[in-house]
Design a protein around this motif. Structure first.
Motif, PDB file in Angstrom:
ATOM      1  N   PHE A 192      -9.821  10.589   4.519  1.00 57.32           N
ATOM      2  CA  PHE A 192     -10.341   9.995   3.282  1.00 57.32           C
ATOM      3  C   PHE A 192      -9.316  10.112   2.166  1.00 57.32           C
ATOM      4  N   ASN A 193      -8.716  11.289   2.056  1.00 60.12           N
ATOM      5  CA  ASN A 193      -7.681  11.510   1.031  1.00 60.12           C
ATOM      6  C   ASN A 193      -6.554  10.496   1.184  1.00 60.12           C
ATOM      7  N   ARG A 194      -6.071  10.335   2.394  1.00 58.07           N
ATOM      8  CA  ARG A 194      -4.957   9.413   2.627  1.00 58.07           C
ATOM      9  C   ARG A 194      -5.353   7.969   2.339  1.00 58.07           C
ATOM     10  N   SER A 195      -6.551   7.599   2.736  1.00 51.18           N
ATOM     11  CA  SER A 195      -6.964   6.211   2.516  1.00 51.18           C
ATOM     12  C   SER A 195      -7.103   5.900   1.037  1.00 51.18           C
ATOM     13  N   SER A 196      -7.374   6.924   0.225  1.00 48.12           N
ATOM     14  CA  SER A 196      -7.595   6.688  -1.198  1.00 48.12           C
ATOM     15  C   SER A 196      -6.320   6.781  -2.022  1.00 48.12           C
ATOM     16  N   ALA A 197      -5.160   6.918  -1.358  1.00 43.70           N
ATOM     17  CA  ALA A 197      -3.902   7.006  -2.106  1.00 43.70           C
ATOM     18  C   ALA A 197      -3.671   5.773  -2.969  1.00 43.70           C
ATOM     19  N   GLY A 198      -4.178   4.620  -2.524  1.00 40.38           N
ATOM     20  CA  GLY A 198      -3.994   3.389  -3.290  1.00 40.38           C
ATOM     21  C   GLY A 198      -4.832   3.304  -4.539  1.00 40.38           C
ATOM     22  N   ASP A 199      -5.683   4.310  -4.803  1.00 43.23           N
ATOM     23  CA  ASP A 199      -6.447   4.316  -6.047  1.00 43.23           C
ATOM     24  C   ASP A 199      -5.524   4.417  -7.255  1.00 43.23           C
ATOM     25  N   ARG A 208     -15.186   3.207   4.114  1.00 47.87           N
ATOM     26  CA  ARG A 208     -15.403   3.606   5.515  1.00 47.87           C
ATOM     27  C   ARG A 208     -14.928   5.039   5.744  1.00 47.87           C
ATOM     28  N   ALA A 209     -13.781   5.379   5.163  1.00 48.59           N
ATOM     29  CA  ALA A 209     -13.257   6.742   5.326  1.00 48.59           C
ATOM     30  C   ALA A 209     -14.172   7.757   4.644  1.00 48.59           C
ATOM     31  N   TRP A 210     -14.725   7.384   3.488  1.00 45.78           N
ATOM     32  CA  TRP A 210     -15.621   8.311   2.794  1.00 45.78           C
ATOM     33  C   TRP A 210     -16.910   8.536   3.590  1.00 45.78           C
ATOM     34  N   ILE A 211     -17.457   7.478   4.161  1.00 40.51           N
ATOM     35  CA  ILE A 211     -18.684   7.618   4.967  1.00 40.51           C
ATOM     36  C   ILE A 211     -18.432   8.549   6.151  1.00 40.51           C
ATOM     37  N   ALA A 212     -17.281   8.400   6.807  1.00 37.25           N
ATOM     38  CA  ALA A 212     -16.950   9.279   7.930  1.00 37.25           C
ATOM     39  C   ALA A 212     -16.810  10.728   7.457  1.00 37.25           C
ATOM     40  N   TYR A 213     -16.216  10.901   6.288  1.00 38.20           N
ATOM     41  CA  TYR A 213     -16.070  12.244   5.709  1.00 38.20           C
ATOM     42  C   TYR A 213     -17.436  12.836   5.379  1.00 38.20           C
ATOM     43  N   ARG A 214     -18.288  12.067   4.719  1.00 42.43           N
ATOM     44  CA  ARG A 214     -19.632  12.541   4.376  1.00 42.43           C
ATOM     45  C   ARG A 214     -20.415  12.928   5.633  1.00 42.43           C
ATOM     46  N   ASP A 215     -20.333  12.070   6.655  1.00 43.72           N
ATOM     47  CA  ASP A 215     -21.117  12.321   7.870  1.00 43.72           C
ATOM     48  C   ASP A 215     -20.600  13.518   8.667  1.00 43.72           C
ATOM     49  N   ALA A 216     -19.310  13.850   8.504  1.00 43.30           N
ATOM     50  CA  ALA A 216     -18.749  15.003   9.223  1.00 43.30           C
ATOM     51  C   ALA A 216     -19.323  16.322   8.711  1.00 43.30           C
ATOM     52  N   TRP A 217     -19.916  16.308   7.534  1.00 46.86           N
ATOM     53  CA  TRP A 217     -20.526  17.531   7.011  1.00 46.86           C
ATOM     54  C   TRP A 217     -21.760  17.947   7.814  1.00 46.86           C
ATOM     55  N   GLY A 218     -22.488  16.979   8.368  1.00 45.38           N
ATOM     56  CA  GLY A 218     -23.733  17.293   9.069  1.00 45.38           C
ATOM     57  C   GLY A 218     -23.542  18.259  10.224  1.00 45.38           C
ATOM     58  N   PRO A 219     -22.706  17.920  11.226  1.00 45.54           N
ATOM     59  CA  PRO A 219     -22.488  18.850  12.350  1.00 45.54           C
ATOM     60  C   PRO A 219     -21.923  20.200  11.905  1.00 45.54           C
ATOM     61  N   ARG A 257      -9.801  -5.361  -2.750  1.00 45.73           N
ATOM     62  CA  ARG A 257     -11.118  -5.255  -2.115  1.00 45.73           C
ATOM     63  C   ARG A 257     -11.002  -4.725  -0.687  1.00 45.73           C
ATOM     64  N   ALA A 258      -9.948  -5.143   0.010  1.00 47.09           N
ATOM     65  CA  ALA A 258      -9.727  -4.603   1.356  1.00 47.09           C
ATOM     66  C   ALA A 258      -9.471  -3.104   1.294  1.00 47.09           C
ATOM     67  N   HIS A 259      -8.734  -2.679   0.269  1.00 48.48           N
ATOM     68  CA  HIS A 259      -8.483  -1.245   0.086  1.00 48.48           C
ATOM     69  C   HIS A 259      -9.792  -0.515  -0.174  1.00 48.48           C
ATOM     70  N   MET A 296       0.848  -1.193   0.000  1.00 46.97           N
ATOM     71  CA  MET A 296       0.000   0.000   0.000  1.00 46.97           C
ATOM     72  C   MET A 296       0.881   1.240   0.000  1.00 46.97           C
ATOM     73  N   PRO A 297       0.598   2.238  -0.858  1.00 44.99           N
ATOM     74  CA  PRO A 297       1.436   3.428  -0.912  1.00 44.99           C
ATOM     75  C   PRO A 297       1.388   4.214   0.382  1.00 44.99           C
ATOM     76  N   ARG A 298       2.365   5.064   0.565  1.00 40.00           N
ATOM     77  CA  ARG A 298       2.370   5.933   1.728  1.00 40.00           C
ATOM     78  C   ARG A 298       1.318   7.021   1.566  1.00 40.00           C
ATOM     79  N   PRO A 299       0.918   7.673   2.676  1.00 38.41           N
ATOM     80  CA  PRO A 299      -0.057   8.766   2.587  1.00 38.41           C
ATOM     81  C   PRO A 299       0.451   9.865   1.671  1.00 38.41           C
ATOM     82  N   PRO A 300      -0.484  10.648   1.073  1.00 41.80           N
ATOM     83  CA  PRO A 300      -0.081  11.690   0.134  1.00 41.80           C
ATOM     84  C   PRO A 300       0.932  12.663   0.693  1.00 41.80           C
ATOM     85  N   ASP A 301       0.767  13.118   1.946  1.00 40.96           N
ATOM     86  CA  ASP A 301       1.728  14.060   2.512  1.00 40.96           C
ATOM     87  C   ASP A 301       3.115  13.439   2.563  1.00 40.96           C
ATOM     88  N   ALA A 302       3.185  12.161   2.968  1.00 39.99           N
ATOM     89  CA  ALA A 302       4.482  11.494   3.047  1.00 39.99           C
ATOM     90  C   ALA A 302       5.101  11.355   1.671  1.00 39.99           C
TER      91      ALA A 302
END
Length: 348
Positions: free
Chosen positions: A215-222, A308-319, A300-302, A1-7
């Motif tokens: 979410f951005n970091r988790s999607s680096a493997g795209d 999961r990261a996207w759902i957390a990101y989407r839900d953070a918009w509500g508050p 598939r694990a990726h 799996m690649p490193r996070p984008p910042d790294a």
């Protein structure tokens, strides 16, 4: 799996610094002049670029070892920070030059002399520093050819290290430089946006940014980050995701997102579920190769991790929306985010 984008971005910048300069007290091993260590192919001394380099060869003033030991600075970062200011004073450019001279950053010295920043514009001096860079042959030919041309003395467009990139190594390094510059602009815009929020919305906004980053970091493997240019592709991918978040945020703040009601949101959500199931069920195309038998489960694990990261990101918009009192509604924001994610899933 690649490193996070910042790294990935900072790894590319670190590689650039290691390549172009030495900031320690010990002197680097002497390289040939012109520097042909990175060519990997034969060349002739009769070639035009070589003749230009030899014409530009000149003695360089000695640098005090004690000063080099004290001056542990990042000339490349400082150079681009000043480039991106609305106005950098001559004193600020002299600071960049002092840093580059003390740390031996030939790439920055090349750009300073080529553009006349903190010193008189001198393409011939810039050519000398260009000939010292450890680079691919085609990059050497491109830089030297430009700096030896009449255009170098009058071109209104600033000359840049990344203007003549041909190698995978430099693609990754320049992607790191460009994304670092873009990130500074984004951070300033987001800081101004945050300063204008009601106090009650600032903590939810910080949490939203954290969720967007996760979410951005988790999607680096795209992106397939294998190969010499893979890090550059991952860096650019991360930058596009960061821009997407900022643009969505500003559009929501200005009431510019397309309106969506609950029924439309439910329809878009069904489309996402369909695309996600289709992507999870798709064969990897590599399962027939025994040595790649782990590719499909890992992919598939990726995808599950990204979802999961996207759902957390989407839900953070509500508050955040509830506290910020923006000119949009949650259904419209969720519809926009879901459309974006459908496009992401299709690309995965």
């Amino acid at each position: 799996m690649p490193r996070p984008p910042d790294a990935l971005r900072y790894a590319a910048l670190a590689a650039l610094l290691a390549w172009s300069c030495n900031t320690g007290a010990a002197e680097p091993a002497a390289a040939p002049y012109p520097n042909t260590d990175g060519f990997g192919i034969a060349f002739e001394q009769s070639e035009e670029w070589y003749r230009h380099c030899m014409r530009a060869l000149r003695p360089e003033p000695a640098r005090a070892p004690a000063r080099r030991a004290r001056m542990r600075c990042d000339a490349s970062e400082l150079y681009y920070r000043k480039r991106d200011q609305n106005h950098a004073t001559p004193a600020e450019w002299r600071q960049v030059r002092s840093c580059a001279e003390a740390s031996g950053d030939d790439a920055v010295l090349m750009m300073l002399h080529a553009n006349g920043y903190g010193t008189a514009r001198d393409p011939e001096q810039a050519l000398y520093y260009a000939c010292k860079l450890d680079t691919a042959k085609a990059e050497m030919e491109g830089r030297v050819g430009y700096l030896a041309s009449p255009a170098a003395a009058s071109d209104a467009v600033p000359f840049d290290l990344c203007d003549h990139v041909t190698s995978e190594r430099m693609v990754a390094m320049c992607a790191g430089i460009q994304e670092d510059r873009a990130a500074r602009v984004r951070d300033l815009r987001l800081a101004r946006f945050a300063a204008g929020l009601p106090p009650a919305a600032r903590r939810p906004f910080a949490r939203l940014r954290e969720a967007a980053t996760a979410f951005n970091r988790s999607s680096a493997g795209d992106v397939d980050s294998r190969g010499g240019a893979g890090a550059g592709l991952s860096i650019r991918h991360a930058g596009r995701r960061d821009n997407e978040f900022m643009e969505t945020l500003l559009a929501a703040a200005n009431g510019q997102l397309p309106r969506a009601n609950a029924a439309q949101l439910a329809e878009i959500d069904r489309e996402l579920k369909w695309e996600y199931r289709k992507a999870m069920a798709a064969p990897s195309g590599q399962e027939q190769h025994r040595q790649r038998s782990g590719a499909a489960p890992a992919a598939r694990a990726h995808m599950r991790k990204v979802e999961r990261a996207w759902i957390a990101y989407r839900d953070a918009w509500g508050p955040f929306l509830a506290a910020a009192n923006l000119r949009t509604d949650l259904a419209s924001v969720k519809a926009a985010l879901t459309r974006q994610h459908i496009a992401h899933v299709k690309r995965m």
